[in-house]
Design a protein around this motif. Structure first.
Motif, PDB file in Angstrom:
ATOM      1  N   VAL A 168       1.080  16.831   0.476  1.00  0.00           N
ATOM      2  CA  VAL A 168      -0.274  16.384   0.132  1.00  0.00           C
ATOM      3  C   VAL A 168      -0.903  17.442  -0.767  1.00  0.00           C
ATOM      4  CG1 VAL A 168      -2.593  15.872   0.987  1.00  0.00           C
ATOM      5  CG2 VAL A 168      -0.601  15.049   2.249  1.00  0.00           C
ATOM      6  N   ASP A 212      -1.315  -0.507  -7.827  1.00  0.00           N
ATOM      7  CA  ASP A 212      -1.415  -1.770  -7.090  1.00  0.00           C
ATOM      8  C   ASP A 212      -0.654  -2.910  -7.763  1.00  0.00           C
ATOM      9  OD1 ASP A 212      -3.009  -0.520  -5.226  1.00  0.00           O
ATOM     10  OD2 ASP A 212      -4.886  -1.096  -6.200  1.00  0.00           O
ATOM     11  N   GLU A 251       0.820  -1.213   0.000  1.00  0.00           N
ATOM     12  CA  GLU A 251       0.000   0.000   0.000  1.00  0.00           C
ATOM     13  C   GLU A 251       0.855   1.266   0.000  1.00  0.00           C
ATOM     14  OE1 GLU A 251       0.056  -1.873   4.173  1.00  0.00           O
ATOM     15  OE2 GLU A 251      -0.222  -2.500   2.091  1.00  0.00           O
ATOM     16  N   GLU A 252       2.060   1.177   0.560  1.00  0.00           N
ATOM     17  CA  GLU A 252       2.964   2.327   0.553  1.00  0.00           C
ATOM     18  C   GLU A 252       3.478   2.596  -0.857  1.00  0.00           C
ATOM     19  OE1 GLU A 252       7.174   3.761   2.685  1.00  0.00           O
ATOM     20  OE2 GLU A 252       6.289   1.800   3.156  1.00  0.00           O
ATOM     21  N   GLN A 292       0.886   4.172  -3.567  1.00  0.00           N
ATOM     22  CA  GLN A 292       0.565   5.600  -3.532  1.00  0.00           C
ATOM     23  C   GLN A 292       1.552   6.437  -4.327  1.00  0.00           C
ATOM     24  OE1 GLN A 292      -0.073   7.196   0.368  1.00  0.00           O
ATOM     25  NE2 GLN A 292      -1.633   5.695   0.915  1.00  0.00           N
ATOM     26  N   ARG A 303       3.576   7.862  -7.531  1.00  0.00           N
ATOM     27  CA  ARG A 303       3.185   8.119  -8.919  1.00  0.00           C
ATOM     28  C   ARG A 303       3.697   7.015  -9.842  1.00  0.00           C
ATOM     29  NH1 ARG A 303       7.768  10.520 -12.398  1.00  0.00           N
ATOM     30  NH2 ARG A 303       9.396  10.920 -10.884  1.00  0.00           N
ATOM     31  N   LYS A 311       2.314  15.994  -8.695  1.00  0.00           N
ATOM     32  CA  LYS A 311       2.987  14.939  -7.936  1.00  0.00           C
ATOM     33  C   LYS A 311       4.330  14.591  -8.569  1.00  0.00           C
ATOM     34  CE  LYS A 311      -1.071  12.572  -6.017  1.00  0.00           C
ATOM     35  NZ  LYS A 311      -1.835  11.301  -5.996  1.00  0.00           N
ATOM     36  N   THR A 356       7.237  15.503   3.115  1.00  0.00           N
ATOM     37  CA  THR A 356       5.997  14.829   2.730  1.00  0.00           C
ATOM     38  C   THR A 356       4.954  15.869   2.346  1.00  0.00           C
ATOM     39  OG1 THR A 356       6.437  12.964   4.197  1.00  0.00           O
ATOM     40  CG2 THR A 356       4.160  13.280   3.478  1.00  0.00           C
ATOM     41  N   SER A 377       1.882  12.063  -0.364  1.00  0.00           N
ATOM     42  CA  SER A 377       0.943  11.193   0.333  1.00  0.00           C
ATOM     43  C   SER A 377      -0.489  11.543  -0.054  1.00  0.00           C
ATOM     44  CB  SER A 377       1.129  11.341   1.852  1.00  0.00           C
ATOM     45  OG  SER A 377       0.161  10.587   2.554  1.00  0.00           O
ATOM     46  N   GLY A 378      -1.374  10.597   0.152  1.00  0.00           N
ATOM     47  CA  GLY A 378      -2.773  10.843  -0.164  1.00  0.00           C
ATOM     48  C   GLY A 378      -3.581  11.288   1.046  1.00  0.00           C
ATOM     49  N   SER A 379      -2.959  11.313   2.227  1.00  0.00           N
ATOM     50  CA  SER A 379      -3.688  11.702   3.435  1.00  0.00           C
ATOM     51  C   SER A 379      -2.824  12.620   4.305  1.00  0.00           C
ATOM     52  CB  SER A 379      -4.099  10.463   4.237  1.00  0.00           C
ATOM     53  OG  SER A 379      -2.949   9.697   4.589  1.00  0.00           O
TER      54      SER A 379
END
Length: 679
Positions: A611, A563, A553-554, A557, A559, A625, A609, A636-638
């Protein structure tokens, strides 16, 4: 009042600088994409683009639609709307012989006043997709496919990504352009881009495009302009419609080149049909060496007034036709099928043919692509088959001569086990490819070693396929780490390996240890990890150790990862044999880290980092990005306490609120671009 005047002066200066940058960028894009004669480095071009984006972010209400920053980044379309052409976009009739060309010439002369002198313009028939470009006051406003000749599909967003198409016509200061221009031409895919695209699709287990024309058509009709932008399409202009059209077609071609379009360098004005026929013969010899596909030559009446007199019949103009070269084909016998295993485990069928001459070379093998291709054409061993060069590049079985079957032909048995190691093979999901399931298949080892030493990977000079095969046959190597244990005495045992060659190879091996992590990651042959992805991973993690600790999952994210690639990387890195290989390479002294450039380390975003949230004035989310990650930032997405910056655009939502609650620094696009430059 004084402050307002100062602001007005600053705005005027910034807008003037932005205008100047746009002119300089357009000029350099023309040099690079149309003339193939760049005058500045990529880094200089990138700096100009960053500065322009910064200025445009300050004044988003003043960004012209034809700005270079607006080429890519349009939203994906759910469908292509229909548009009506200003004038019908006619297709051409075809002729196939000198006799038919002379008959065309007779029809032209009979349709004109007696004694009329007729000149023709001869042009290559580019094998692509016809397209109409509408310019209003010199600016591109619409692009459409041919469709039925009267109504086509609006593909403006995708066409804007093609760098050889000017968004604004290139004209000297003070020169005026017609209010409305309709430029007709051909969107095509260069041969090298076609081969590269098919290689990528094969590696992903996707079906390959049959030829560059199909690839160009499929690329132009992508729903996402970003996909079109990645396909390296180009454009040749070949006709000018409307008030800008010149009295002679050859003059219109010259004007199109003047406006900044790519026009074929192989067009020629001829005075009669005999010269036209000679051109066709001469060009047939020349076209094999071009960087793009042609399937014929177009003959057009040069005088536009004569074109109007002749008019059109149905969908074809009476003043032009296309001579189609006969396809270069040959008939031979398919003696056998050889299944080869590539470095990613894909089994690829190759037809073993009775040698036959085609396009100046002797062909004894031809691609059969995959199982679906064999089944669709009902290919059998022993068949008489017709072969051609697909896209004039790759020998391919075109069809089976069914009427010549004797009954002795054998249906092709699709392997159930790997021809190299005997393990079972399988098709995964909707892939067309068959893969060996043995991670230690010797074919994977051989092809993997050949890839490992290749120029784009570890670049070990003097260690080509023949040397790799010799080393494997002699039992001197099993995998890449064994290469670094080789001694001179070992190499001298190989056939045709002298002392100088051995010394050079050992020196190349020693030099390759200095390659940084990105080269090594690409060389390892991890599925879905090409040179670009390897560079992204190396930049993001900095060391093999940190990459080995990453979770899917890291990675997903980051570019251009996603998955599928994330899962492939993590799976490969956790296979015990691969862990051992990496440890042995590290023990041999290979570089396991990636050192960013000085410009990255000096950047305020390096190691930070970020966003992104909301809609930016000039940047698409993916582009922003990419720019951040290129200077060593993590995106990051969050939002969390570990977030250093939130870059907020219009309609920013919960991420902005959370950043304000946590006290995270919030900046806009203009500030992002300013800091990106290191200011």
């Amino acid at each position: 009042m004084a402050e307002m005047d100062l602001f007005a002066d600053e705005r005027a200066a910034d807008l003037a600088e932005a205008d100047k940058l746009r002119r300089e960028i357009r000029h350099n894009e023309y040099l690079y994409y149309v003339l193939d004669a760049p005058e500045i480095t990529d880094a200089e071009y990138d700096r100009m683009m960053v500065r322009l984006r910064e200025l445009e972010a300050r004044y988003p209400d003043s960004i012209p639609a034809d700005s270079p920053t607006q080429r890519v980044g349009g939203r994906a379309s759910s469908q292509f709307t229909e548009v009506r052409h200003l004038e019908p976009l006619l297709s051409l009739g075809n002729v196939f012989s000198a006799e038919e060309l002379r008959a065309f010439d007779e029809r032209v002369r009979s349709g004109l006043p007696a004694g009329s002198k007729v000149e023709y313009v001869m042009e290559p028939k580019i094998d692509g997709l016809a397209c109409s470009l509408i310019y209003e006051n010199g600016k591109l406003v619409r692009a459409a496919t041919r469709g039925d000749g009267v109504v086509g599909e609006n593909v403006t967003a995708n066409v804007r990504t093609i760098r050889s198409i000017p968004l604004t016509l290139k004209v000297p200061d003070g020169e005026t352009v017609p209010e409305l221009l309709d430029v007709r031409g051909e969107v095509y895919m260069p041969r090298q881009a076609f081969m590269r695209l098919n290689e990528q699709r094969a590696e992903r287990g996707e079906s390959e495009f049959a030829n560059p024309r199909n690839a160009a058509a499929g690329s132009l009709r992508q729903l996402d302009p970003q996909v079109t932008a990645s396909r390296s399409l180009s454009f040749f202009a070949y006709y000018l419609v409307g008030e800008g059209a010149q009295p002679k077609h050859s003059e219109s071609l010259a004007l199109l080149a003047h406006y900044g379009f790519k026009v074929s360098e192989n067009y020629k004005v001829v005075e009669n049909i005999d010269e036209a026929i000679k051109y066709i013969g001469d060009f047939n010899e020349l076209r094999q060496g071009l960087s793009y596909d042609t399937d014929g030559a177009v003959i057009k009446v040069n005088d536009v007034y004569q074109q109007r007199i002749l008019g059109a019949t149905g969908k074809d103009p009476r003043w032009a036709t296309a001579y189609k070269y006969p396809p270069e084909q040959a008939e031979t016998t398919l003696e056998d099928i050889d299944w080869r295993v590539g470095r990613t485990g894909v089994l690829t069928p190759t037809a073993v043919l009775t040698p036959v001459k085609l396009s100046g070379s002797v062909i004894s093998r031809a691609t059969l692509h995959n199982e679906d291709f064999i089944r669709a054409k009902d290919i059998r061993i022993g068949d008489r088959v017709v072969i051609n060069k697909a896209g004039e590049i790759i020998p391919e079985v075109l069809r089976v001569v069914v009427e010549k079957r004797t009954g002795d032909e054998k249906e092709v048995a699709i392997p159930s086990v790997c021809p190299e190691c005997g393990w079972r093979v399988e098709r995964q999901g909707e892939e067309a490819a068959i893969r060996c399931t043995n991670p230690h298949c010797p074919a994977l080892g051989r092809e993997g070693l050949i890839h490992f030493v290749s120029r784009d990977a570890m670049n070990i000079d003097g260690c080509g396929p023949s040397v790799i095969n010799a080393l494997l046959d002699a039992g001197l190597v099993r995998d890449a780490a064994d290469l670094y244990s080789l001694r001179k005495d070992d190499l001298l045992k190989l056939e045709r390996m002298g002392e100088k060659s051995a010394d050079n190879l050992l020196a190349a091996l020693a030099e390759s240890k200095k390659n940084e992590l990105d080269k090594l990651l690409f060389a390892l042959g991890i599925r879905h990890v090409g040179a670009k992805v390897a560079r992204i991973l190396a930049t993001e993690f900095g060391s093999m150790e940190k990459l080995q600790q990453a979770q899917p999952e890291e990675l997903a994210q980051i570019r251009d990862i996603g998955d599928k690639i994330a899962e492939s990387v993590v799976t490969w890195l956790n296979v015990p044999a691969n862990i051992d290989l990496v440890e042995r390479l590290a023990a041999a002294g290979l570089t396991m880290t990636f050192t960013p450039t000085a410009s990255q380390e000096d950047n305020p975003f390096f190691g930070k980092t970020l966003v992104f949230t909301g809609t930016m004035p000039t940047l698409g989310r993916a582009e922003a990005k990419t720019m951040a990650q290129d200077v060593g930032a993590k995106v990051s997405g969050s939002v969390s306490k570990k977030t250093d910056y939130v870059i907020a655009g219009a309609e920013a939502g919960s991420k902005l609120e959370k950043a304000q609650q946590l006290g995270v620094t919030v900046i806009d696009e203009a500030e992002f671009l300013r800091l990106l430059k290191g200011e």
